[in-house]
Design an enzyme around this catalytic site. Sequence first.
Site, PDB file in Angstrom:
ATOM      1  N   ARG A  95     -16.359 -10.950 -42.914  1.00 44.74           N
ATOM      2  CA  ARG A  95     -15.666 -12.250 -42.979  1.00 44.74           C
ATOM      3  C   ARG A  95     -14.738 -12.324 -44.195  1.00 44.74           C
ATOM      4  O   ARG A  95     -14.636 -13.349 -44.859  1.00 44.74           O
ATOM      5  CB  ARG A  95     -16.654 -13.423 -43.039  1.00 44.74           C
ATOM      6  CG  ARG A  95     -17.455 -13.646 -41.787  1.00 44.74           C
ATOM      7  CD  ARG A  95     -16.555 -14.050 -40.610  1.00 44.74           C
ATOM      8  NE  ARG A  95     -17.348 -14.440 -39.473  1.00 44.74           N
ATOM      9  CZ  ARG A  95     -17.921 -13.584 -38.619  1.00 44.74           C
ATOM     10  NH1 ARG A  95     -17.756 -12.294 -38.774  1.00 44.74           N
ATOM     11  NH2 ARG A  95     -18.609 -14.030 -37.593  1.00 44.74           N
ATOM     12  N   SER A 128     -19.601 -20.982 -37.900  1.00 44.55           N
ATOM     13  CA  SER A 128     -20.578 -20.741 -38.970  1.00 44.55           C
ATOM     14  C   SER A 128     -20.089 -21.349 -40.274  1.00 44.55           C
ATOM     15  O   SER A 128     -18.950 -21.106 -40.685  1.00 44.55           O
ATOM     16  CB  SER A 128     -20.781 -19.249 -39.180  1.00 44.55           C
ATOM     17  OG  SER A 128     -21.275 -18.655 -38.011  1.00 44.55           O
ATOM     18  N   GLU A 145     -18.593 -20.154 -45.797  1.00 45.31           N
ATOM     19  CA  GLU A 145     -17.740 -19.255 -45.027  1.00 45.31           C
ATOM     20  C   GLU A 145     -16.314 -19.805 -44.855  1.00 45.31           C
ATOM     21  O   GLU A 145     -15.350 -19.061 -44.986  1.00 45.31           O
ATOM     22  CB  GLU A 145     -18.421 -18.977 -43.678  1.00 45.31           C
ATOM     23  CG  GLU A 145     -17.961 -17.728 -42.986  1.00 45.31           C
ATOM     24  CD  GLU A 145     -16.916 -18.041 -41.950  1.00 45.31           C
ATOM     25  OE1 GLU A 145     -16.234 -17.131 -41.546  1.00 45.31           O
ATOM     26  OE2 GLU A 145     -16.791 -19.221 -41.565  1.00 45.31           O
TER      27      GLU A 145
HETATM   28  N1  EPU Z   1     -31.266 -18.107 -35.738  1.00 50.10           N
HETATM   29  C1  EPU Z   1     -32.287 -19.002 -35.890  1.00 50.10           C
HETATM   30  N2  EPU Z   1     -32.001 -20.316 -35.906  1.00 50.10           N
HETATM   31  C2  EPU Z   1     -30.748 -20.793 -35.767  1.00 50.10           C
HETATM   32  C3  EPU Z   1     -29.689 -19.882 -35.610  1.00 50.10           C
HETATM   33  C4  EPU Z   1     -29.966 -18.526 -35.610  1.00 50.10           C
HETATM   34  O1  EPU Z   1     -33.448 -18.618 -36.033  1.00 50.10           O
HETATM   35  O2  EPU Z   1     -30.572 -22.002 -35.762  1.00 50.10           O
HETATM   36  C5  EPU Z   1     -31.568 -16.676 -35.655  1.00 50.10           C
HETATM   37  C6  EPU Z   1     -31.389 -16.169 -34.215  1.00 50.10           C
HETATM   38  O3  EPU Z   1     -32.538 -16.338 -33.468  1.00 50.10           O
HETATM   39  C7  EPU Z   1     -31.079 -14.710 -34.449  1.00 50.10           C
HETATM   40  C8  EPU Z   1     -30.314 -14.734 -35.761  1.00 50.10           C
HETATM   41  O4  EPU Z   1     -30.635 -15.948 -36.414  1.00 50.10           O
HETATM   42  O5  EPU Z   1     -32.261 -13.982 -34.648  1.00 50.10           O
HETATM   43  C9  EPU Z   1     -28.820 -14.602 -35.581  1.00 50.10           C
HETATM   44  O6  EPU Z   1     -28.343 -15.703 -34.810  1.00 50.10           O
HETATM   45  P1  EPU Z   1     -26.992 -15.600 -33.918  1.00 50.10           P
HETATM   46  O7  EPU Z   1     -27.070 -14.419 -33.024  1.00 50.10           O
HETATM   47  O8  EPU Z   1     -26.757 -16.922 -33.299  1.00 50.10           O
HETATM   48  O9  EPU Z   1     -25.857 -15.241 -34.948  1.00 50.10           O
HETATM   49  P2  EPU Z   1     -25.537 -15.734 -36.426  1.00 50.10           P
HETATM   50  O10 EPU Z   1     -25.896 -14.645 -37.376  1.00 50.10           O
HETATM   51  O11 EPU Z   1     -26.132 -17.068 -36.680  1.00 50.10           O
HETATM   52  C10 EPU Z   1     -23.155 -14.662 -36.448  1.00 50.10           C
HETATM   53  C11 EPU Z   1     -21.766 -15.056 -36.812  1.00 50.10           C
HETATM   54  C12 EPU Z   1     -21.149 -15.885 -35.689  1.00 50.10           C
HETATM   55  C13 EPU Z   1     -21.139 -15.050 -34.420  1.00 50.10           C
HETATM   56  C14 EPU Z   1     -22.577 -14.631 -34.089  1.00 50.10           C
HETATM   57  C15 EPU Z   1     -22.644 -13.670 -32.937  1.00 50.10           C
HETATM   58  C16 EPU Z   1     -21.614 -15.205 -39.238  1.00 50.10           C
HETATM   59  C17 EPU Z   1     -21.508 -16.094 -40.415  1.00 50.10           C
HETATM   60  N3  EPU Z   1     -21.740 -15.806 -38.047  1.00 50.10           N
HETATM   61  O12 EPU Z   1     -23.942 -15.853 -36.365  1.00 50.10           O
HETATM   62  O13 EPU Z   1     -19.799 -16.150 -36.047  1.00 50.10           O
HETATM   63  O14 EPU Z   1     -20.596 -15.769 -33.325  1.00 50.10           O
HETATM   64  O15 EPU Z   1     -23.154 -13.942 -35.237  1.00 50.10           O
HETATM   65  O16 EPU Z   1     -22.124 -12.451 -33.313  1.00 50.10           O
HETATM   66  O17 EPU Z   1     -21.575 -13.976 -39.380  1.00 50.10           O
HETATM   67  C18 EPU Z   1     -18.376 -17.749 -37.112  1.00 50.10           C
HETATM   68  O18 EPU Z   1     -18.135 -16.862 -37.947  1.00 50.10           O
HETATM   69  O19 EPU Z   1     -17.876 -18.884 -37.187  1.00 50.10           O
HETATM   70  C19 EPU Z   1     -19.316 -17.456 -36.040  1.00 50.10           C
HETATM   71  C20 EPU Z   1     -19.674 -18.369 -35.136  1.00 50.10           C
END
Ligand code: EPU
Length: 341
Positions: free
Chosen positions: A167, A241, A337
């Site tokens: 990012r 995010s 972010e």
């Molecule tokens: N999780 C939770 N609770 C929550 C949200 C997530 O326990 O409320 C856990 C999920 O169960 C999973 C892990 O956290 O085990 C990761 O969650 P998720 O796959 O939803 O992805 P993220 O790490 O929360 C990142 C990116 C997103 C992107 C997704 C999918 C960043 C800051 N965010 O989110 O990017 O869409 O992965 O690749 O890296 C953005 O940058 O605006 C964005 C939406």
Amino acid sequence: MPVDLLQRNVPLHGLNSFGLPAHAGWFASIDTLAQLTALMNLPEWASLPRFILGGGSNLVLTGDFAGLMLHVRIAGREQIAEEMDAWIVRAGAGENWHDFVCWTLAHGWPGLENLALIPGTVGAAPVQNIGAYGLEIAERFEYLEAVDLETGKIVRFDHAASQFGYRDSVFKREAAGRYLITAVAFRLPKRWRPVTCYADLAQELETRQIASPTARQIADAVMAIRLRKLPDPARIGNVGSFFKNPLVDAATFAHLADRYPGLPRYLQPNGTIKLAAGWLIERCGWKGRNLGPAGVYEHQALVLVNRGGANGVDVLRLARAIQASVQTEFGIELELEPVVL
Ligand code: EPU
């Protein structure tokens, strides 16, 4: 040059996906390079602080901006080369990112499908190296063109010069505000292989009983996941995010994993471990909670939302409270972010 290119006191409410209220003291839409050149020749140019606005989908406006806001709307999409192993496509910085992804897929050029439905513009995409479902834009990036706002020269940044990180890029750091990105070119592989390693995506494809997905099928699966988990900015203000996923060393991770079984982990090539900020925030009890008119989205704790009538100060107050909770509970500092203005 039409004098009305430069507008005064322009409301920004409709130009940021959080729907935050603010005004720009000076404002100009940039549709062409000629307009930018004309602006740079105005007497006001040298004295006003500037801010470059794309889709406004990664921006928190904390108040009015007294300087000159440059709204980039440069259009155009084309295939510029076909090589042995790749198609090279180029788009104007003002093109909508998702429309551009769909356009590449409709032409049969795969490679960007994991990044479907990310809000914002093509020009903003490299700035924060957008990424989702196992792919970052850096992996498909060829070069970008920009205007150096100090010299007026057109410059080209290749992959190395863009200094991509998680990012992150040079355009978010040392070069912030100096270059106005006008176009971005991408290298789309002919020997394409689907990127399906991300757990949510693999699961969605399995549910759909798709073993060897096409690029279009991956885009459809990604869109379905995003629609389920992430709020539509057209209905609920948000910037995706709100925090980066924090990176910790192996010792810190081992210590945390002892205390918190089930802590999600993503091992990085350099040996560090990426944690899931959404998990940490949920664990602190913030998921679905509000602080005034700002809230934490009920389906994804990493996303802060405008419940109606929030301003940037409300959003930052909530963000600080979340950071304090995560710091107290886990000893981890969450980094914002989006860009805060
Ligand atoms: N999780 C939770 N609770 C929550 C949200 C997530 O326990 O409320 C856990 C999920 O169960 C999973 C892990 O956290 O085990 C990761 O969650 P998720 O796959 O939803 O992805 P993220 O790490 O929360 C990142 C990116 C997103 C992107 C997704 C999918 C960043 C800051 N965010 O989110 O990017 O869409 O992965 O690749 O890296 C953005 O940058 O605006 C964005 C939406």
